[in-house]
Design a protein around this motif. Structure first.
Motif, PDB file in Angstrom:
ATOM      1  N   SER A  10      -4.772   2.863  12.532  1.00  0.00           N
ATOM      2  CA  SER A  10      -4.115   1.574  12.385  1.00  0.00           C
ATOM      3  C   SER A  10      -3.018   1.742  11.357  1.00  0.00           C
ATOM      4  O   SER A  10      -3.147   2.548  10.431  1.00  0.00           O
ATOM      5  CB  SER A  10      -5.095   0.504  11.897  1.00  0.00           C
ATOM      6  OG  SER A  10      -4.420  -0.679  11.543  1.00  0.00           O
ATOM      7  N   VAL A  11      -1.977   0.981  11.513  1.00  0.00           N
ATOM      8  CA  VAL A  11      -0.934   0.983  10.488  1.00  0.00           C
ATOM      9  C   VAL A  11      -1.462   0.255   9.246  1.00  0.00           C
ATOM     10  O   VAL A  11      -1.183   0.632   8.123  1.00  0.00           O
ATOM     11  CB  VAL A  11       0.335   0.282  11.026  1.00  0.00           C
ATOM     12  CG1 VAL A  11       1.357   0.069   9.929  1.00  0.00           C
ATOM     13  CG2 VAL A  11       0.917   1.071  12.176  1.00  0.00           C
ATOM     14  N   TYR A  12      -2.262  -0.762   9.459  1.00  0.00           N
ATOM     15  CA  TYR A  12      -2.677  -1.674   8.393  1.00  0.00           C
ATOM     16  C   TYR A  12      -4.058  -1.398   7.798  1.00  0.00           C
ATOM     17  O   TYR A  12      -4.214  -1.280   6.580  1.00  0.00           O
ATOM     18  CB  TYR A  12      -2.630  -3.113   8.947  1.00  0.00           C
ATOM     19  CG  TYR A  12      -3.180  -4.157   8.027  1.00  0.00           C
ATOM     20  CD1 TYR A  12      -2.456  -4.575   6.916  1.00  0.00           C
ATOM     21  CD2 TYR A  12      -4.431  -4.719   8.247  1.00  0.00           C
ATOM     22  CE1 TYR A  12      -2.969  -5.534   6.054  1.00  0.00           C
ATOM     23  CE2 TYR A  12      -4.948  -5.685   7.396  1.00  0.00           C
ATOM     24  CZ  TYR A  12      -4.212  -6.081   6.301  1.00  0.00           C
ATOM     25  OH  TYR A  12      -4.714  -7.017   5.452  1.00  0.00           O
ATOM     26  N   TYR A  13      -5.083  -1.327   8.639  1.00  0.00           N
ATOM     27  CA  TYR A  13      -6.458  -1.369   8.141  1.00  0.00           C
ATOM     28  C   TYR A  13      -6.877  -0.247   7.189  1.00  0.00           C
ATOM     29  O   TYR A  13      -7.519  -0.545   6.180  1.00  0.00           O
ATOM     30  CB  TYR A  13      -7.449  -1.471   9.300  1.00  0.00           C
ATOM     31  CG  TYR A  13      -7.421  -2.825   9.957  1.00  0.00           C
ATOM     32  CD1 TYR A  13      -7.832  -3.959   9.281  1.00  0.00           C
ATOM     33  CD2 TYR A  13      -6.952  -2.967  11.254  1.00  0.00           C
ATOM     34  CE1 TYR A  13      -7.784  -5.204   9.874  1.00  0.00           C
ATOM     35  CE2 TYR A  13      -6.905  -4.214  11.851  1.00  0.00           C
ATOM     36  CZ  TYR A  13      -7.322  -5.329  11.160  1.00  0.00           C
ATOM     37  OH  TYR A  13      -7.277  -6.560  11.749  1.00  0.00           O
ATOM     38  N   PRO A  14      -6.588   1.006   7.436  1.00  0.00           N
ATOM     39  CA  PRO A  14      -7.055   2.024   6.475  1.00  0.00           C
ATOM     40  C   PRO A  14      -6.532   1.786   5.053  1.00  0.00           C
ATOM     41  O   PRO A  14      -7.266   1.929   4.078  1.00  0.00           O
ATOM     42  CB  PRO A  14      -6.536   3.336   7.062  1.00  0.00           C
ATOM     43  CG  PRO A  14      -6.479   3.064   8.530  1.00  0.00           C
ATOM     44  CD  PRO A  14      -6.012   1.635   8.628  1.00  0.00           C
ATOM     45  N   HIS A  15      -5.266   1.392   4.946  1.00  0.00           N
ATOM     46  CA  HIS A  15      -4.710   1.126   3.613  1.00  0.00           C
ATOM     47  C   HIS A  15      -5.264  -0.184   3.041  1.00  0.00           C
ATOM     48  O   HIS A  15      -5.576  -0.267   1.848  1.00  0.00           O
ATOM     49  CB  HIS A  15      -3.185   1.080   3.675  1.00  0.00           C
ATOM     50  CG  HIS A  15      -2.564   2.400   3.990  1.00  0.00           C
ATOM     51  ND1 HIS A  15      -2.603   3.462   3.120  1.00  0.00           N
ATOM     52  CD2 HIS A  15      -1.900   2.831   5.090  1.00  0.00           C
ATOM     53  CE1 HIS A  15      -1.974   4.497   3.660  1.00  0.00           C
ATOM     54  NE2 HIS A  15      -1.545   4.143   4.861  1.00  0.00           N
ATOM     55  N   ALA A  16      -5.395  -1.198   3.879  1.00  0.00           N
ATOM     56  CA  ALA A  16      -5.915  -2.492   3.417  1.00  0.00           C
ATOM     57  C   ALA A  16      -7.353  -2.361   2.931  1.00  0.00           C
ATOM     58  O   ALA A  16      -7.707  -2.886   1.869  1.00  0.00           O
ATOM     59  CB  ALA A  16      -5.828  -3.530   4.536  1.00  0.00           C
ATOM     60  N   PHE A  17      -8.195  -1.677   3.707  1.00  0.00           N
ATOM     61  CA  PHE A  17      -9.585  -1.512   3.314  1.00  0.00           C
ATOM     62  C   PHE A  17      -9.693  -0.717   2.020  1.00  0.00           C
ATOM     63  O   PHE A  17     -10.471  -1.066   1.131  1.00  0.00           O
ATOM     64  CB  PHE A  17     -10.391  -0.822   4.406  1.00  0.00           C
ATOM     65  CG  PHE A  17     -10.656  -1.675   5.618  1.00  0.00           C
ATOM     66  CD1 PHE A  17     -10.705  -3.055   5.544  1.00  0.00           C
ATOM     67  CD2 PHE A  17     -10.866  -1.086   6.850  1.00  0.00           C
ATOM     68  CE1 PHE A  17     -10.964  -3.836   6.665  1.00  0.00           C
ATOM     69  CE2 PHE A  17     -11.123  -1.855   7.975  1.00  0.00           C
ATOM     70  CZ  PHE A  17     -11.168  -3.232   7.885  1.00  0.00           C
ATOM     71  N   ALA A  18      -8.925   0.358   1.903  1.00  0.00           N
ATOM     72  CA  ALA A  18      -8.983   1.179   0.688  1.00  0.00           C
ATOM     73  C   ALA A  18      -8.520   0.376  -0.518  1.00  0.00           C
ATOM     74  O   ALA A  18      -9.150   0.425  -1.581  1.00  0.00           O
ATOM     75  CB  ALA A  18      -8.140   2.436   0.860  1.00  0.00           C
ATOM     76  N   GLY A  19      -7.448  -0.370  -0.363  1.00  0.00           N
ATOM     77  CA  GLY A  19      -6.954  -1.183  -1.472  1.00  0.00           C
ATOM     78  C   GLY A  19      -7.929  -2.267  -1.872  1.00  0.00           C
ATOM     79  O   GLY A  19      -8.163  -2.510  -3.060  1.00  0.00           O
ATOM     80  N   ALA A  20      -8.516  -2.928  -0.881  1.00  0.00           N
ATOM     81  CA  ALA A  20      -9.478  -3.997  -1.169  1.00  0.00           C
ATOM     82  C   ALA A  20     -10.729  -3.443  -1.836  1.00  0.00           C
ATOM     83  O   ALA A  20     -11.236  -4.026  -2.803  1.00  0.00           O
ATOM     84  CB  ALA A  20      -9.846  -4.726   0.119  1.00  0.00           C
ATOM     85  N   ALA A  21     -11.230  -2.331  -1.337  1.00  0.00           N
ATOM     86  CA  ALA A  21     -12.450  -1.745  -1.909  1.00  0.00           C
ATOM     87  C   ALA A  21     -12.252  -1.386  -3.374  1.00  0.00           C
ATOM     88  O   ALA A  21     -13.170  -1.543  -4.183  1.00  0.00           O
ATOM     89  CB  ALA A  21     -12.870  -0.513  -1.112  1.00  0.00           C
ATOM     90  N   ARG A  22     -11.060  -0.947  -3.723  1.00  0.00           N
ATOM     91  CA  ARG A  22     -10.780  -0.573  -5.115  1.00  0.00           C
ATOM     92  C   ARG A  22     -10.841  -1.773  -6.064  1.00  0.00           C
ATOM     93  O   ARG A  22     -11.079  -1.606  -7.249  1.00  0.00           O
ATOM     94  CB  ARG A  22      -9.390   0.045  -5.217  1.00  0.00           C
ATOM     95  CG  ARG A  22      -9.272   1.377  -4.583  1.00  0.00           C
ATOM     96  CD  ARG A  22      -7.846   1.825  -4.624  1.00  0.00           C
ATOM     97  NE  ARG A  22      -7.780   3.191  -5.127  1.00  0.00           N
ATOM     98  CZ  ARG A  22      -6.666   3.842  -5.305  1.00  0.00           C
ATOM     99  NH1 ARG A  22      -5.506   3.257  -5.072  1.00  0.00           N
ATOM    100  NH2 ARG A  22      -6.687   5.069  -5.743  1.00  0.00           N
ATOM    101  N   ARG A  23     -10.584  -2.962  -5.522  1.00  0.00           N
ATOM    102  CA  ARG A  23     -10.522  -4.157  -6.362  1.00  0.00           C
ATOM    103  C   ARG A  23     -11.849  -4.904  -6.477  1.00  0.00           C
ATOM    104  O   ARG A  23     -11.932  -5.888  -7.208  1.00  0.00           O
ATOM    105  CB  ARG A  23      -9.456  -5.100  -5.827  1.00  0.00           C
ATOM    106  CG  ARG A  23      -8.039  -4.557  -5.954  1.00  0.00           C
ATOM    107  CD  ARG A  23      -6.991  -5.589  -5.597  1.00  0.00           C
ATOM    108  NE  ARG A  23      -7.115  -6.136  -4.255  1.00  0.00           N
ATOM    109  CZ  ARG A  23      -6.558  -5.620  -3.162  1.00  0.00           C
ATOM    110  NH1 ARG A  23      -5.854  -4.531  -3.242  1.00  0.00           N
ATOM    111  NH2 ARG A  23      -6.708  -6.219  -1.997  1.00  0.00           N
TER     112      ARG A  23
END
Length: 142
Positions: A10-23
């Motif tokens: 996905s263009v979005y989900y791998p980066h979104a999930f990683a960013g969200a998990a970090r927070r």
């Protein structure tokens, strides 16, 4: 809670999930699995190769998501795969006992969605799907 990402499609989900998990306090994103996707396919989707993605988020990289779960002792996995493959990953991961967050759309047919539901019910795990826009900075600010 120890988490991993499976699929990297996905263009979005791998980066979104990683960013969200970090927070999220108490959450540790520790690994990602390519789930058999080629480096070229991953690069086309997320804008970088799997090794670069793993380095960016300090993750251990696997090909096999089931091995990732077993080796890392994960509690949950974000599934980011092609809609036509979500059910395959859910069916493979559910018996390991990890809980799943499945990027939307969770399947490209009703039959495949029902297969995901049955696999999760048999395993007694929690699975969820839905829009992740709540992590979008613009929407959070609004």
């Amino acid at each position: 809670m120890r988490l991993g990402i499976a699929g990297l499609a996905s263009v979005y989900y791998p980066h979104a999930f990683a960013g969200a998990a970090r927070r999220i306090e108490g959450v540790e994103l520790v690994a990602a699995a390519t789930a058999g996707r080629s480096e070229a396919a991953i690069r086309a989707g997320i804008g970088m190769g799997p090794q670069d993605y793993a380095a960016k988020y300090a993750l251990k990289l696997y090909d096999d998501p089931v091995e990732m779960v077993r080796q890392e002792g994960l509690d949950g996995v974000f599934i980011c795969a092609e809609f036509s493959r979500m059910y395959e990953l859910a069916e493979a991961l559910a018996p390991t006992g990890v809980h799943l967050y499945i990027a939307k759309a969770m399947a490209n047919t009703v039959e495949r969605a029902e297969r995901i539901v049955r696999a999760c019910e048999r395993a007694g795990i929690v699975a969820a799907t839905g829009p992740t826009m709540r992590f979008d900075a613009g929407l959070r600010t609004a």
